[in-house]
Design an enzyme around this catalytic site. Structure first.
Site, mmCIF file in Angstrom:
data_model
loop_
_atom_site.group_PDB
_atom_site.id
_atom_site.type_symbol
_atom_site.label_atom_id
_atom_site.label_comp_id
_atom_site.label_asym_id
_atom_site.label_seq_id
_atom_site.Cartn_x
_atom_site.Cartn_y
_atom_site.Cartn_z
ATOM 1 N N GLU A 155 5.096 -5.735 -10.934
ATOM 2 C CA GLU A 155 5.092 -4.286 -11.215
ATOM 3 C C GLU A 155 5.845 -3.900 -12.495
ATOM 4 O O GLU A 155 6.688 -3.015 -12.489
ATOM 5 C CB GLU A 155 5.687 -3.531 -10.015
ATOM 6 C CG GLU A 155 4.916 -3.789 -8.737
ATOM 7 C CD GLU A 155 5.495 -3.063 -7.514
ATOM 8 O OE1 GLU A 155 6.588 -2.476 -7.626
ATOM 9 O OE2 GLU A 155 4.834 -3.095 -6.458
ATOM 10 N N GLU A 261 -1.714 -8.244 -1.645
ATOM 11 C CA GLU A 261 -0.954 -7.457 -0.653
ATOM 12 C C GLU A 261 -1.876 -6.448 0.032
ATOM 13 O O GLU A 261 -1.526 -5.273 0.199
ATOM 14 C CB GLU A 261 0.197 -6.714 -1.346
ATOM 15 C CG GLU A 261 1.146 -7.609 -2.112
ATOM 16 C CD GLU A 261 2.346 -6.883 -2.704
ATOM 17 O OE1 GLU A 261 2.604 -5.722 -2.349
ATOM 18 O OE2 GLU A 261 3.031 -7.497 -3.549
HETATM 19 C C1 XIL Z 1 7.741 -4.030 0.756
HETATM 20 C C2 XIL Z 1 8.016 -4.599 2.141
HETATM 21 O O1 XIL Z 1 6.802 -4.675 2.844
HETATM 22 C C3 XIL Z 1 9.009 -3.739 2.879
HETATM 23 O O2 XIL Z 1 9.380 -4.356 4.101
HETATM 24 C C4 XIL Z 1 10.251 -3.517 2.022
HETATM 25 O O3 XIL Z 1 11.104 -2.614 2.673
HETATM 26 C C5 XIL Z 1 9.879 -2.978 0.662
HETATM 27 O O4 XIL Z 1 8.949 -3.839 0.041
HETATM 28 N N1 XIL Z 1 4.803 -4.025 -3.415
HETATM 29 C C6 XIL Z 1 5.399 -5.247 -3.321
HETATM 30 C C7 XIL Z 1 6.030 -5.654 -2.039
HETATM 31 O O5 XIL Z 1 5.305 -6.042 -4.263
HETATM 32 O O6 XIL Z 1 7.114 -6.513 -2.235
HETATM 33 C C8 XIL Z 1 6.465 -4.466 -1.225
HETATM 34 O O7 XIL Z 1 6.932 -4.921 0.044
HETATM 35 C C9 XIL Z 1 5.315 -3.490 -1.070
HETATM 36 C C10 XIL Z 1 4.863 -2.990 -2.415
#
Ligand code: XIL
Length: 347
Positions: A155, A261
């Site tokens: 990101e 994701e």
């Molecule tokens: C999220 C997790 O799912 C949560 O448990 C945590 O509190 C915050 O992070 N993008 C990403 C992930 O790259 O690492 C994130 O994961 C969701 C958004």
């Protein structure tokens, strides 16, 4: 005439009922992974393995690739400047390996979930670079050779395609991205190295800027093997053809493509929401189209499709955005949802 008409309507009703039935019901007796030519993954929280046996069972039986939802993030692995805490991640890796799962490392360099000491690090840009190097190299080396793919940078771009103003940009400068990849490569010559981001699939301006930036680095010899399209999408605003185009474009630019994701929100506006069959169906159909597109890119670029969780029960969307939502493959009672069945059908 009337009779024929009624018969016809009856037939159509029967047909659509059965088609719907077919889409809606399927079991999770066989695995998703067994159905696919490429790895099918999920993000998991290892702390739930001991407290929730169904969660654990689904994770290890359905999927062939594993990402720790949090345990590999800097705040977890590197809580103090000179202290690494491997236990939780180690346990995750060993359980996944004993089930023959691939483990993908997420994430080395990000602007969130960093330890306090890192955010507050005081030093010159050379010292920041050294600190970043030692963070990356220590972690990638430690997990070698079991973890052979990494989200090296996560990101790093804003929605308009400009670089996000992170601690890394502020202290190392805009070369931090190429440096992070170089350091990861030094630590592991064989690992697949990914740039990972959200919105690339639905925002062409961001995607094009990121591709231009990464292509330029690649021309200079920076080792970037693939791009992770996070795919936190929803049924209201996500357009299937736009997502298909994104998948093709990233592949055409020569990157491995990881849908890294995936979750598909039903209630993106976060209002009062009543779960309904129409939305579940829309979710399933969108998934179907995405998988079809993904299967059209060359097999060697299909790094895999990873879901950001297993059951709606623990989805980060609910806790992070405080809304009722149902973005994943299994419902709160661990029953496979239409999206699961459609995914299986499309694989
Ligand atoms: C999220 C997790 O799912 C949560 O448990 C945590 O509190 C915050 O992070 N993008 C990403 C992930 O790259 O690492 C994130 O994961 C969701 C958004």
């Amino acid at each position: 005439m009337f009779r024929t008409c009624f018969m016809l309507i009856g037939l159509i009703a029967l047909f659509s009922c059965c088609v719907k039935q077919e889409l809606k019901t399927c079991t999770s007796d066989s695995s998703l992974a067994g159905q696919a030519d490429f790895p099918i993954g999920a993000a998991a929280d290892p702390l739930l393995f001991s407290s929730d046996s169904i969660y654990r069972h689904l994770f290890f039986s359905q999927f062939s690739s594993a990402t720790a939802e949090n345990s590999f993030k800097p705040a977890y692995l590197h809580p103090e400047e000179n202290t690494y805490q491997w236990n939780e991640a180690d346990e995750f890796v060993s359980q996944c390996r004993s089930h023959q799962m691939r483990v993908h490392g997420h994430t080395l360099i990000w602007h969130q979930q960093n330890p306090q000491w890192m955010n507050a690090f005081a030093g010159s840009s050379e010292q920041w670079e050294q600190m970043m190097k030692s963070h990356i190299v220590s972690i990638v080396r430690y997990f070698r050779p079991t973890v052979l793919s990494w989200d090296v940078v996560n990101e790093a771009f804003n929605e308009d395609g400009s670089l996000r103003n992170t601690i890394w940009l502020q202290h190392v400068g805009s070369s931090y991205i190429e440096k992070a990849f170089m350091f990861a490569r030094q630590a592991s010559p064989e690992a697949k190295l990914f740039y990972n981001d959200y919105g690339l699939e639905t925002n062409p301006a961001k995607r094009k800027a990121v591709l231009a930036f990464l292509n330029h680095l690649r021309l200079k010899g920076v080792p970037i093997d693939g791009i992770g399209l996070q795919m936190h999408i929803d049924i209201k605003y996500a357009d299937a053809s736009m997502i298909e185009e994104a998948i093709y474009e990233v592949a055409q630019n020569g990157y491995d493509v990881h849908l890294s994701e995936v979750d598909i929100s039903l209630n993106p506006r976060g209002k009062d929401y009543l779960l309904n069959a129409k939305d579940l169906q829309a979710q399933a159909e969108l998934m179907h189209k995405i998988v079809r597109a993904y299967r059209n890119i060359p097999l060697h670029q299909q790094f895999g499709i990873t879901f950001w969780g297993i059951s709606d029960r623990y989805s980060w969307i609910r806790t992070t955005y405080n809304r009722s939502d149902y973005p994943l493959l299994f419902d709160d009672q661990y029953q496979p949802k239409p999206i699961y069945c459609q995914l299986k059908q499309a694989l």
